[in-house]
Write an enzyme that holds these catalytic residues in place. Sequence first.
Site, short mmCIF file in Angstrom:
data_model
loop_
_atom_site.label_atom_id
_atom_site.label_comp_id
_atom_site.label_asym_id
_atom_site.label_seq_id
_atom_site.Cartn_x
_atom_site.Cartn_y
_atom_site.Cartn_z
N ASP A 147 0.86 -1.20 0.00
CA ASP A 147 0.00 0.00 0.00
C ASP A 147 0.89 1.25 0.00
OD1 ASP A 147 -2.07 1.83 0.45
OD2 ASP A 147 -2.25 1.34 2.58
N LYS A 185 0.46 3.71 -2.47
CA LYS A 185 -0.36 4.82 -3.00
C LYS A 185 0.43 5.72 -3.94
CE LYS A 185 -3.34 5.19 1.10
NZ LYS A 185 -2.72 4.26 2.03
N HIS A 193 1.43 8.28 -6.74
CA HIS A 193 0.76 9.43 -7.35
C HIS A 193 1.86 10.31 -7.93
CE1 HIS A 193 -2.46 12.84 -6.78
NE2 HIS A 193 -2.06 12.69 -8.03
N PRO A 206 2.92 9.87 -15.24
CA PRO A 206 2.74 8.50 -15.73
C PRO A 206 4.05 7.72 -15.92
CG PRO A 206 1.22 9.96 -16.85
CD PRO A 206 2.10 10.84 -16.01
N ASN A 207 5.08 8.35 -16.44
CA ASN A 207 6.32 7.62 -16.69
C ASN A 207 6.95 7.10 -15.39
OD1 ASN A 207 8.43 6.79 -18.60
ND2 ASN A 207 9.70 8.19 -17.40
N GLY A 243 -6.28 -2.27 10.84
CA GLY A 243 -4.97 -2.04 11.45
C GLY A 243 -5.03 -1.97 12.96
O1 C5P Z 1 -5.46 1.37 11.84
P1 C5P Z 1 -6.52 1.43 10.79
O2 C5P Z 1 -7.48 0.26 10.84
O3 C5P Z 1 -7.20 2.77 10.69
O4 C5P Z 1 -5.67 1.23 9.43
C1 C5P Z 1 -6.19 1.45 8.16
C2 C5P Z 1 -5.09 1.22 7.17
O5 C5P Z 1 -5.59 1.42 5.86
C3 C5P Z 1 -3.88 2.15 7.30
O6 C5P Z 1 -2.74 1.36 7.02
C4 C5P Z 1 -4.08 3.20 6.24
O7 C5P Z 1 -2.86 3.65 5.71
C5 C5P Z 1 -4.85 2.43 5.18
N1 C5P Z 1 -5.71 3.18 4.30
C6 C5P Z 1 -6.75 3.98 4.74
N2 C5P Z 1 -7.55 4.65 3.84
C7 C5P Z 1 -7.33 4.53 2.52
C8 C5P Z 1 -6.28 3.72 2.06
C9 C5P Z 1 -5.50 3.04 2.99
O8 C5P Z 1 -6.98 4.05 5.95
N3 C5P Z 1 -8.14 5.12 1.66
#
Ligand code: C5P
Length: 232
Positions: free
Chosen positions: A54, A56, A58, A61-62, A210
């Site tokens: 994860d 993410k 951003h 594109p290249n 988490g």
């Molecule tokens: O601790 P918790 O349950 O809040 O963790 C959620 C996890 O999901 C974290 O690792 C966070 O970075 C990730 N996440 C998020 N929202 C998003 C994408 C990923 O909370 N849109």
Amino acid sequence: MVALDKPDAESALRLADALQGTGCWMKVGMELFYAAGIPVVQGLKSRGFNVFLDLKMHDIPNTVRGGARSITRLGVDMFNVHAAGGIAMMSAALQGVKDALEAGDAASEPIVIAVTQLTSTSQAMLNEEIGIAGTIENAVVNYARLAKRAGLHGVVASPLEVQAIKTACGTDFVTVTPGIRPRGADAGDQSRITTPKDAVRVGTDYLVIGRPITGAPDPVAAFESILEEMSE
Ligand code: C5P
């Protein structure tokens, strides 16, 4: 999916070992990857876990294409980009996957998904800070449609938006949902939350959890009680 938001490989792999055999995925995010990098991903893979990286992405594109190529070589099972990067950027991520597969650098094809709106984003933040008008649900569904047009496999969103996403993009379009809080748990910085039971009820494909697990005095007991809530 257990969000392994830990500061080092030792504590992450200790928790992974405790959860081995449960069938859960491990989500490796910025905190763990930037501290422990590729070896921790390999450690999880060698223990038999499916891994969602994860990070993410951003960027232009290249750069995303190159990043996706490198991530695919790691052998992870899922990774993500921000839908806000647009269709060209999301397509570039898929091209990066293709590059790695065609070069014979990767054994398997990862699922590629797009982050729609972070589950910490509230309606007021969306309108007043991020500058997108309308409801969160509309903003999320618009991004989900873009991700589908780019050819991605699914999106990250809150369980509150899953039904609208499935209606717009089809039931096969994968939904990965953080923002899950078991009964009685602290919301922390998350805004758009539901219980594990409700996330299952709306048809979420992968629940990401988490702190309710990683911050519990007994993470394995917390994990098992979440499974019980899900099966309700
Ligand atoms: O601790 P918790 O349950 O809040 O963790 C959620 C996890 O999901 C974290 O690792 C966070 O970075 C990730 N996440 C998020 N929202 C998003 C994408 C990923 O909370 N849109």
